[in-house]
Each structure stands twice: as structure tokens, then as C-alpha cells.
Scaffold this active site. Sequence first.
Site, PDB file in Angstrom:
ATOM      1  N   ASN A 110       1.028  -1.415   0.734  1.00  0.00           N
ATOM      2  CA  ASN A 110       0.421   0.630  -0.141  1.00  0.00           C
ATOM      3  C   ASN A 110       0.771   1.629   0.421  1.00  0.00           C
ATOM      4  O   ASN A 110       2.155   1.194   0.348  1.00  0.00           O
ATOM      5  CB  ASN A 110      -0.504  -0.318   1.398  1.00  0.00           C
ATOM      6  CG  ASN A 110      -2.147   1.323   1.557  1.00  0.00           C
ATOM      7  OD1 ASN A 110      -2.167   1.547   0.753  1.00  0.00           O
ATOM      8  ND2 ASN A 110      -1.896   1.639   2.440  1.00  0.00           N
ATOM      9  N   HIS A 112       0.765   5.257   1.447  1.00  0.00           N
ATOM     10  CA  HIS A 112      -0.195   5.823   2.494  1.00  0.00           C
ATOM     11  C   HIS A 112       0.817   7.342   2.649  1.00  0.00           C
ATOM     12  O   HIS A 112       1.781   7.985   2.257  1.00  0.00           O
ATOM     13  CB  HIS A 112      -0.223   5.249   3.507  1.00  0.00           C
ATOM     14  CG  HIS A 112      -0.748   6.433   4.434  1.00  0.00           C
ATOM     15  ND1 HIS A 112      -1.764   5.845   4.794  1.00  0.00           N
ATOM     16  CD2 HIS A 112      -0.553   7.198   5.458  1.00  0.00           C
ATOM     17  CE1 HIS A 112      -2.241   6.700   5.898  1.00  0.00           C
ATOM     18  NE2 HIS A 112      -1.898   7.497   7.144  1.00  0.00           N
ATOM     19  N   SER A 139       4.449   6.917   2.449  1.00  0.00           N
ATOM     20  CA  SER A 139       5.872   5.231   3.296  1.00  0.00           C
ATOM     21  C   SER A 139       4.752   4.619   2.005  1.00  0.00           C
ATOM     22  O   SER A 139       3.291   4.457   1.636  1.00  0.00           O
ATOM     23  CB  SER A 139       5.154   5.117   4.110  1.00  0.00           C
ATOM     24  OG  SER A 139       5.703   5.790   5.375  1.00  0.00           O
ATOM     25  N   ASP A 148      -2.307   0.544   8.349  1.00  0.00           N
ATOM     26  CA  ASP A 148      -1.116   1.256   7.913  1.00  0.00           C
ATOM     27  C   ASP A 148      -0.282   0.960   8.665  1.00  0.00           C
ATOM     28  O   ASP A 148      -0.028   2.213   9.348  1.00  0.00           O
ATOM     29  CB  ASP A 148      -2.430   2.821   8.215  1.00  0.00           C
ATOM     30  CG  ASP A 148      -2.955   3.738   7.131  1.00  0.00           C
ATOM     31  OD1 ASP A 148      -3.012   2.424   5.837  1.00  0.00           O
ATOM     32  OD2 ASP A 148      -3.585   4.813   7.545  1.00  0.00           O
TER      33      ASP A 148
HETATM   34  C1  GAR Z   1      -2.161   9.195  -3.717  1.00  0.00           C
HETATM   35  O1  GAR Z   1      -2.009   9.924  -2.257  1.00  0.00           O
HETATM   36  C2  GAR Z   1      -2.269   7.542  -2.149  1.00  0.00           C
HETATM   37  O2  GAR Z   1      -0.837   8.073  -1.104  1.00  0.00           O
HETATM   38  C3  GAR Z   1      -3.598   7.860  -0.778  1.00  0.00           C
HETATM   39  O3  GAR Z   1      -4.811   8.726  -1.696  1.00  0.00           O
HETATM   40  C4  GAR Z   1      -4.356   9.003  -2.828  1.00  0.00           C
HETATM   41  C5  GAR Z   1      -4.326   8.870  -4.257  1.00  0.00           C
HETATM   42  O4  GAR Z   1      -4.206   9.487  -5.267  1.00  0.00           O
HETATM   43  N1  GAR Z   1      -4.199   6.784  -0.582  1.00  0.00           N
HETATM   44  C6  GAR Z   1      -4.560   7.057   0.787  1.00  0.00           C
HETATM   45  O5  GAR Z   1      -4.867   7.626   1.494  1.00  0.00           O
HETATM   46  C7  GAR Z   1      -4.531   5.193   1.342  1.00  0.00           C
HETATM   47  N2  GAR Z   1      -4.810   5.659   3.172  1.00  0.00           N
HETATM   48  P1  GAR Z   1      -4.471   8.724  -6.957  1.00  0.00           P
HETATM   49  O6  GAR Z   1      -5.628   7.644  -6.816  1.00  0.00           O
HETATM   50  O7  GAR Z   1      -4.004   9.557  -7.576  1.00  0.00           O
HETATM   51  O8  GAR Z   1      -3.006   7.240  -7.029  1.00  0.00           O
END
Ligand code: GAR
Length: 215
Positions: A110, A112, A139, A148
Site C-alpha cells: 500500500n 500511504h 510511505s 497502515d
Molecule cells: C494517494 O495520495 C495515496 O497515497 C492515498 O490516496 C491518494 C491516491 O491518489 N492513499 C491513501 O490515503 C490510503 N490510505 P491516486 O488515486 O491519484 O493514486
Amino acid sequence: MNTPLSIVVLISGSGSNLQAIIDEIAAAKINANIAAVISNKADVYGLERAKAANIPTEVIKHEQFDSRESFDAALQKTIDSYQPDLVVLAGFMRILTPAFVQHYLGRMINIHPSLLPAYKGIHTHQRAIDDHVKEHGASVHFVTPELDGGPVIIQAHVPVLPDDTAEELAKRVLKQEHIIYPKVVRWFAERRLRLEDAQIIFDGEKLQQAIKLGG
Ligand code: GAR
């Protein structure tokens, strides 16, 4: 050369991290094949990105299930029909059941948007700004049953600037996400990375602390 790593990517939104991985595969920097992109939401831009890259897509709407367990069981069945080596959570905004996580232990990662263990959960950028921390970031970690909380492979450090808004900070963090996530997928494709007894093994050795980028 290793056989191409087979990947299933799970998304819930824009899919910019998915795009970063698609681009590096297309540029032959990662020896992998994205077998499918699965979203728990219809009409998200990430699905368009997958279609543009000729990747099969699936939508499994969580609201059509009456429990987390039944949603995760359907998701697992769909993922497993593609027999992936690696499951990549790329902005997949769902809390996963322990049985689901256990099934993919060591083969699910994942990304985060924080320097874990700081700021688990949501609204990470605003919380970092409110706390006046100097550094924030992202991360990539193995997924374990603790939300997480799995072993962290790599972190990108990003300075928090005076007068940063959550949007500006998120944008700069996202830029780094697009560097570190494909990097980790490449290491998997090169068979350099694995989880053994809750420890990360990288190039045959226990990784004592997360690899650091920037900062
Ligand atoms: C990213 O910033 C990712 O790190 C976060 O959602 C966004 C997705 O962007 N993920 C989380 O918060 C998971 N808990 P994307 O759809 O443009 O890749």
C-alpha cells in the site's frame, strides 16, 4: 530474465499512482504486467487510465454488500481469478478484513500519504500542517492486519513549507509517491523484496529501517 510480475491494482479514485506504474511498465523499466485494475467505485478516473492502457477493469461496489466480510470475499475471488504475484493498493480507500489481509500477506503493498507511523488514517496533510511538523511525506508498506501499520519499505520525505495548504502539500507529496511506488514494484519484479516472519528482506538481507528518499 525473470518472468514478468503479474499485478492486480486496486483503486478508488484518480489513479495517478496507477498511471506512474503503467508508464514505467510501458517504458520497460518494470518487467511486469497489470492483469487487472479493480475499483470499488464506478466512474473514477483511474478506470479511464486503465482502459487507455488496455488493462481489463472490474468494478465491485462496496455499498452493494451488507458486510465488510462479504465485500472482501467478492474482491478476493475477483483478484484471485487473475492469479497475481502482487496486489498493489493505489489509493484504495477501504479498511480490509483480517482474513483478506492474511490471504495476501507478503504479496500486498500500500502507499500511504504520511511518514508512517505518523498520521495513519485520513486527512494526513492537514493534520501534519496543524501540528506544525517540519517534514511530511509518503510511505510504501506491506499490508498487515493493523491499519497502515505494516513494515515500511521506503519513505519519501517532503518539507512542510510555511503557509502550505493541505492541497499544495498533497501535490508535492503525490509527486514523490509517483517516484517511490514504481520503484518498489520494480524491486518486486526483480525478485529483490519479500516479507519473511514480519521482516522485510531486501537483496537477501533484513531491512533494518525504511529506505529514505529526500529530506
Ligand atoms: C494517494 O495520495 C495515496 O497515497 C492515498 O490516496 C491518494 C491516491 O491518489 N492513499 C491513501 O490515503 C490510503 N490510505 P491516486 O488515486 O491519484 O493514486
